[in-house]
Design a protein around this motif. Sequence first.
Motif, PDB file in Angstrom:
ATOM      1  N   ARG A 261       9.975  31.890  36.064  1.00 21.96           N
ATOM      2  CA  ARG A 261      10.456  32.667  34.776  1.00 21.96           C
ATOM      3  C   ARG A 261      11.812  33.062  34.401  1.00 21.96           C
ATOM      4  O   ARG A 261      12.455  32.990  33.415  1.00 21.96           O
ATOM      5  N   VAL A 262      12.679  33.363  35.946  1.00 23.96           N
ATOM      6  CA  VAL A 262      13.885  33.534  35.582  1.00 23.96           C
ATOM      7  C   VAL A 262      14.574  32.150  35.138  1.00 23.96           C
ATOM      8  O   VAL A 262      15.675  32.319  34.569  1.00 23.96           O
ATOM      9  N   GLN A 263      14.308  31.170  35.680  1.00 33.52           N
ATOM     10  CA  GLN A 263      14.783  29.914  35.490  1.00 33.52           C
ATOM     11  C   GLN A 263      14.759  29.511  34.106  1.00 33.52           C
ATOM     12  O   GLN A 263      15.558  29.022  33.301  1.00 33.52           O
ATOM     13  N   LEU A 264      13.310  29.809  33.546  1.00 35.90           N
ATOM     14  CA  LEU A 264      13.151  29.426  31.963  1.00 35.90           C
ATOM     15  C   LEU A 264      14.192  30.285  31.268  1.00 35.90           C
ATOM     16  O   LEU A 264      14.713  30.011  30.221  1.00 35.90           O
ATOM     17  N   PHE A 295      16.655  39.331  35.959  1.00 31.58           N
ATOM     18  CA  PHE A 295      17.717  38.374  36.015  1.00 31.58           C
ATOM     19  C   PHE A 295      18.916  38.983  36.749  1.00 31.58           C
ATOM     20  O   PHE A 295      19.414  37.863  37.482  1.00 31.58           O
ATOM     21  N   GLN A 296      19.057  40.126  36.624  1.00 30.64           N
ATOM     22  CA  GLN A 296      20.238  40.669  37.636  1.00 30.64           C
ATOM     23  C   GLN A 296      20.066  40.535  39.029  1.00 30.64           C
ATOM     24  O   GLN A 296      20.856  39.977  39.699  1.00 30.64           O
ATOM     25  N   ARG A 297      18.857  40.662  39.430  1.00 31.42           N
ATOM     26  CA  ARG A 297      18.496  40.420  41.041  1.00 31.42           C
ATOM     27  C   ARG A 297      18.396  39.242  41.404  1.00 31.42           C
ATOM     28  O   ARG A 297      18.982  38.737  42.466  1.00 31.42           O
ATOM     29  N   HIS A 298      18.317  38.120  40.451  1.00 24.43           N
ATOM     30  CA  HIS A 298      18.285  36.736  40.906  1.00 24.43           C
ATOM     31  C   HIS A 298      19.442  36.066  40.624  1.00 24.43           C
ATOM     32  O   HIS A 298      19.855  34.948  41.276  1.00 24.43           O
ATOM     33  N   THR A 299      20.214  36.375  39.642  1.00 27.87           N
ATOM     34  CA  THR A 299      21.471  35.455  39.381  1.00 27.87           C
ATOM     35  C   THR A 299      22.708  36.530  39.621  1.00 27.87           C
ATOM     36  O   THR A 299      23.882  35.840  39.415  1.00 27.87           O
ATOM     37  N   THR A 301      24.078  38.863  37.776  1.00 27.89           N
ATOM     38  CA  THR A 301      24.567  39.064  36.354  1.00 27.89           C
ATOM     39  C   THR A 301      23.605  39.498  35.365  1.00 27.89           C
ATOM     40  O   THR A 301      22.280  39.264  35.381  1.00 27.89           O
ATOM     41  N   SER A 302      24.099  39.749  34.041  1.00 25.28           N
ATOM     42  CA  SER A 302      23.132  40.220  33.021  1.00 25.28           C
ATOM     43  C   SER A 302      22.627  39.031  32.081  1.00 25.28           C
ATOM     44  O   SER A 302      23.628  38.078  32.151  1.00 25.28           O
ATOM     45  N   PRO A 303      21.459  39.120  31.397  1.00 26.93           N
ATOM     46  CA  PRO A 303      21.645  37.957  30.589  1.00 26.93           C
ATOM     47  C   PRO A 303      22.843  37.857  29.412  1.00 26.93           C
ATOM     48  O   PRO A 303      22.819  36.580  29.170  1.00 26.93           O
ATOM     49  N   ARG A 304      23.177  38.734  28.949  1.00 21.73           N
ATOM     50  CA  ARG A 304      24.135  38.874  27.901  1.00 21.73           C
ATOM     51  C   ARG A 304      25.391  37.969  28.390  1.00 21.73           C
ATOM     52  O   ARG A 304      26.061  37.059  27.881  1.00 21.73           O
ATOM     53  N   ILE A 305      25.932  38.405  29.411  1.00 21.52           N
ATOM     54  CA  ILE A 305      27.058  37.888  30.229  1.00 21.52           C
ATOM     55  C   ILE A 305      27.046  36.299  30.589  1.00 21.52           C
ATOM     56  O   ILE A 305      27.710  35.634  30.662  1.00 21.52           O
ATOM     57  N   TYR A 306      25.654  36.248  31.405  1.00 15.89           N
ATOM     58  CA  TYR A 306      25.342  34.840  31.573  1.00 15.89           C
ATOM     59  C   TYR A 306      25.313  33.803  30.510  1.00 15.89           C
ATOM     60  O   TYR A 306      25.985  32.749  30.585  1.00 15.89           O
ATOM     61  N   ARG A 307      24.983  34.144  29.355  1.00 14.29           N
ATOM     62  CA  ARG A 307      25.099  33.457  28.248  1.00 14.29           C
ATOM     63  C   ARG A 307      26.279  33.304  27.874  1.00 14.29           C
ATOM     64  O   ARG A 307      26.689  31.903  27.540  1.00 14.29           O
TER      65      ARG A 307
END
Length: 324
Positions: A261-264, A295-299, A301-307
Amino acid sequence: MSVIAVLALDGVPGHELTTPGLFFGTAARYHPHVGYEVRYCAAPGFRTAGPPAVFRADPPWGLEGLDGADTVLLPGWAGFRDGPPPEAVAALRAAAARGARIGAVGTGVFTLAATGLLDGRRATTARRYTAELARRHPRIEVDPAGTVVDAAPYYSAAGVLGGLDLCLRLITLDHGEAVAVETERQVFLELHDPAAPAEATATAPPGDSLGPTLRWLEAHLDHPLTLDDIADHAGLTVRALTRRFRAETGLPPLQYLLRARVQLAQRLLERGDEPVERIALRTGLGTPANLRHHFQRHTGTSPRIYRAAFRSLVTTLSGTEPSD
């Protein structure tokens, strides 16, 4: 194991020579069910790679490396106007005759055109050479704006970074879009930070016996799947399912589900403009808060910053925006 033969003619741009090894090697490294052997083959007269990354190279294969190859790739080269050596033309025709697919990048398309194999087909090349390609080879339908032209079994690309678009198209044909997308992401992330741990962004791929269940699971990530649901689909008890998951993926079932799910979510953030609320629903994570937490736990960072970071990185490295 799919064999990719990269035919180097003298003065091949260094980045075009190394790109296939980078992309096909990354695809295999992050997806153990993907197997590629990349052979670097020197054409007669090959001496050195050319600008913008000049270096000496000693490919371990000659034209015999094309024998048995599933795919032959033709990067550009300095002497493309003079035509390839006759031995190279004969080897390419022989490869085509036994069913190999052939891809060409930039001025490498002139090499493929010299064989006559593109006559009556569409092709493209670097934009500053499209008019010249049409003039020299009037039987080819030249696409002046094509990124990758699919005239199977022949493929041509203007491309960036030495034909990364062509490599990704071939990986998609071999193993599907998900593998190609993950390969592209891993390449860009490694270029940005080679020391970054792979585990933070890659879900362990399936072994053979769980393949159907994992494909079903990943097609239903937006559903509220339970351990019993997964076990029922696999036709196993929960205990047997957990044991099989650990053996084949290194993860228990629900951890694998969460990673998928995080990868998607990563792919959706990279390739679209959907809001976090919509992505949370599509990935089965439910709420934006839940998505941000996992998302923060697995990557890290946050979704917004990642994008934002991913898009900035792609633009910086390739000069193009990520495609939807």
